[in-house]
Design an enzyme around this catalytic site. Structure first.
Site, PDB file in Angstrom:
ATOM      1  N   GLY A  13       0.843  -1.202   0.000  1.00  0.00           N
ATOM      2  CA  GLY A  13       0.000   0.000   0.000  1.00  0.00           C
ATOM      3  C   GLY A  13       0.875   1.248   0.000  1.00  0.00           C
ATOM      4  O   GLY A  13       0.510   2.275   0.577  1.00  0.00           O
ATOM      5  N   GLN A  17      -2.413   6.863   1.269  1.00  0.00           N
ATOM      6  CA  GLN A  17      -2.260   8.086   2.069  1.00  0.00           C
ATOM      7  C   GLN A  17      -1.134   7.951   3.095  1.00  0.00           C
ATOM      8  O   GLN A  17      -0.295   8.839   3.222  1.00  0.00           O
ATOM      9  CB  GLN A  17      -3.579   8.421   2.784  1.00  0.00           C
ATOM     10  CG  GLN A  17      -3.579   9.811   3.393  1.00  0.00           C
ATOM     11  CD  GLN A  17      -4.586   9.996   4.513  1.00  0.00           C
ATOM     12  OE1 GLN A  17      -5.292   9.059   4.915  1.00  0.00           O
ATOM     13  NE2 GLN A  17      -4.673  11.214   5.027  1.00  0.00           N
ATOM     14  N   ASP A  39       2.073  -1.879  -4.379  1.00  0.00           N
ATOM     15  CA  ASP A  39       0.697  -1.386  -4.339  1.00  0.00           C
ATOM     16  C   ASP A  39      -0.072  -2.097  -5.451  1.00  0.00           C
ATOM     17  O   ASP A  39       0.537  -2.734  -6.322  1.00  0.00           O
ATOM     18  CB  ASP A  39       0.654   0.142  -4.536  1.00  0.00           C
ATOM     19  CG  ASP A  39      -0.577   0.755  -3.882  1.00  0.00           C
ATOM     20  OD1 ASP A  39      -0.427   1.462  -2.869  1.00  0.00           O
ATOM     21  OD2 ASP A  39      -1.700   0.507  -4.376  1.00  0.00           O
ATOM     22  N   ILE A  40      -1.383  -1.933  -5.446  1.00  0.00           N
ATOM     23  CA  ILE A  40      -2.191  -2.611  -6.470  1.00  0.00           C
ATOM     24  C   ILE A  40      -2.064  -1.922  -7.831  1.00  0.00           C
ATOM     25  O   ILE A  40      -2.335  -2.524  -8.868  1.00  0.00           O
ATOM     26  CB  ILE A  40      -3.656  -2.710  -6.003  1.00  0.00           C
ATOM     27  CG1 ILE A  40      -4.398  -3.772  -6.819  1.00  0.00           C
ATOM     28  CG2 ILE A  40      -4.353  -1.357  -6.063  1.00  0.00           C
ATOM     29  CD1 ILE A  40      -5.561  -4.383  -6.112  1.00  0.00           C
ATOM     30  N   ASP A  55      -1.461  -7.276  -5.363  1.00  0.00           N
ATOM     31  CA  ASP A  55      -2.773  -7.321  -4.720  1.00  0.00           C
ATOM     32  C   ASP A  55      -2.591  -8.198  -3.483  1.00  0.00           C
ATOM     33  O   ASP A  55      -2.335  -9.400  -3.593  1.00  0.00           O
ATOM     34  CB  ASP A  55      -3.780  -7.947  -5.707  1.00  0.00           C
ATOM     35  CG  ASP A  55      -5.140  -8.175  -5.062  1.00  0.00           C
ATOM     36  OD1 ASP A  55      -5.271  -7.981  -3.832  1.00  0.00           O
ATOM     37  OD2 ASP A  55      -6.068  -8.556  -5.798  1.00  0.00           O
ATOM     38  N   TYR A 145     -15.501  -1.668   8.290  1.00  0.00           N
ATOM     39  CA  TYR A 145     -14.099  -1.298   8.498  1.00  0.00           C
ATOM     40  C   TYR A 145     -13.704  -1.488   9.965  1.00  0.00           C
ATOM     41  O   TYR A 145     -12.679  -2.104  10.281  1.00  0.00           O
ATOM     42  CB  TYR A 145     -13.944   0.166   8.076  1.00  0.00           C
ATOM     43  CG  TYR A 145     -12.618   0.819   8.386  1.00  0.00           C
ATOM     44  CD1 TYR A 145     -11.445   0.389   7.789  1.00  0.00           C
ATOM     45  CD2 TYR A 145     -12.563   1.918   9.252  1.00  0.00           C
ATOM     46  CE1 TYR A 145     -10.238   1.022   8.051  1.00  0.00           C
ATOM     47  CE2 TYR A 145     -11.370   2.563   9.514  1.00  0.00           C
ATOM     48  CZ  TYR A 145     -10.202   2.119   8.913  1.00  0.00           C
ATOM     49  OH  TYR A 145      -9.013   2.744   9.172  1.00  0.00           O
TER      50      TYR A 145
HETATM   51  C1  AKB Z   1     -11.573   6.747   8.379  1.00  0.00           C
HETATM   52  O1  AKB Z   1     -12.129   7.845   8.521  1.00  0.00           O
HETATM   53  O2  AKB Z   1     -12.154   5.722   7.980  1.00  0.00           O
HETATM   54  C2  AKB Z   1     -10.124   6.623   8.758  1.00  0.00           C
HETATM   55  C3  AKB Z   1      -9.958   6.158  10.174  1.00  0.00           C
HETATM   56  C4  AKB Z   1     -10.359   7.034  11.285  1.00  0.00           C
HETATM   57  O3  AKB Z   1      -9.504   5.077  10.388  1.00  0.00           O
HETATM   58  N1  AKB Z   1      -9.461   7.879   8.566  1.00  0.00           N
END
Ligand code: AKB
Length: 326
Positions: A13, A17, A39-40, A55, A145
């Site tokens: 990655g 960012q 990176d991909i 990947d 996430y």
């Molecule tokens: C997001 O906003 O998903 C990320 C985080 C806080 O992990 N920047």
């Protein structure tokens, strides 16, 4: 000071960012010969480095890259973030979990000396105290996430305990940077605000004006990562991922700091689905374990961050707000 060991560092990655700036810092510290970027995307951002299109969900290819380059350490940064993950849940889960499990498994098999993997404030949830979220306590993430981050923390601990591996991790707050675009997070509104302030374009915050979240400037996040990875193992008493903090602010507070420098800057507020994500995260983080165990201290104040961002963004184009969750 150059690193002694011959084995190399793989950044997964590296175009992202965090990866963009962390890779530069690792090269500065260890030398370009010691760092392999991946990176991909077909092309890397760091022209001076060996680059592999990778990947991370492809375990076979990952193992080949590790073997080919004689890798001894991995920084695994490829991930789907919170907002994009809610829009594409299966994709996000697969990237975040299969990717991490592939990295842990190749690290075990190839006997790598260390792995870095980022967790996030997204691993917390509504049961976590909203102020000074503790290092250890209730965690009930509400996004795909966040669930992947909490599960990932447990997987890292499992591999560390079962196989005696050295896996280090930080719960990053929202990260602010100018070098590379963030990948669809809930804290990205702050970066959009700063880009808009720099180029004079209209800014509409997708979070409400009082939505306070923990945030950090990228140079501090990169330094924290390197300091954690360089800390003597015996100093690290905290199992799992370290809470990490700099400061917290709301969109309104950020807009005020920007307006002190760019008086014409105006913000509109139009909260969308990302508001519910932010509402389930803590407002501030207790990072006393990181401070005590490896002497973590943020360097940038909020106003220093805004000054530095505006200096670097002068003359640059605004981020498309749609692109943040595209
Ligand atoms: C997001 O906003 O998903 C990320 C985080 C806080 O992990 N920047």
């Amino acid at each position: 000071m150059k690193r002694q060991a011959m084995k190399k560092i793989l950044v997964i990655g590296a175009n992202g960012q965090i990866g963009t700036e962390l890779t530069t810092a690792l090269v500065k510290l260890h030398g370009a010969q010691q760092v392999v970027a991946s990176d991909i995307q077909a092309l890397g951002r760091h022209q001076e480095l060996a680059y592999e299109k990778l990947d991370v969900t492809d375990a076979k290819r990952l193992a080949e890259v590790v073997q080919q380059h004689d890798i001894g350490e991995i920084y695994h940064l490829a991930a789907a973030l919170s907002a994009k993950g809610e829009e594409h849940p299966e994709w996000a889960w697969n990237l975040n979990m299969t990717g991490l499990l592939n990295v842990l498994e190749v690290a075990r098999q190839a006997k790598l000396s260390k792995v870095f993997w980022p967790s996030s404030i997204a691993a917390f949830g509504p049961s976590t105290p909203r102020d000074n979220a503790p290092q250890v306590g209730a965690m009930d993430p509400k996004t795909v996430y966040g669930i992947s981050k909490l599960a990932g923390e447990h997987w890292c601990s499992w591999y560390a305990e079962k196989y005696g591996m050295d896996i280090r991790s930080l719960r990053y707050p929202g990260l602010i940077s100018y070098s590379a675009e963030p990948g669809g997070g809930t804290t990205d509104y702050a970066i959009q605000a700063l880009f808009s302030a720099a180029d004079g374009s209209a800014f509409t915050s997708f979070l409400g004006e009082e939505s306070t979240l923990p945030m950090m400037y990228m140079p501090d996040a990169v330094r924290a990562t390197i300091e954690l990875m360089s800390a003597p193992k015996e100093n690290l008493k905290t199992a799992g991922s370290y809470n990490l903090a700099a400061w917290s602010f709301s969109p309104r507070e950020l807009v005020c700091v920007i307006q002190q420098r760019v008086p014409a800057f105006q913000a509109a507020y139009k909260p969308d689905f990302r508001q519910a994500i932010a509402d389930a995260w803590p407002r501030s983080i207790d990072d006393s374990s990181a401070r005590a165990e490896w002497a973590w201290r943020p360097a940038y104040s909020l106003s220093e961050m805004v000054d530095d961002m505006l200096t670097h963004l002068a003359g640059r184009k605004s981020l498309s707000q749609e692109k943040q969750v595209a």
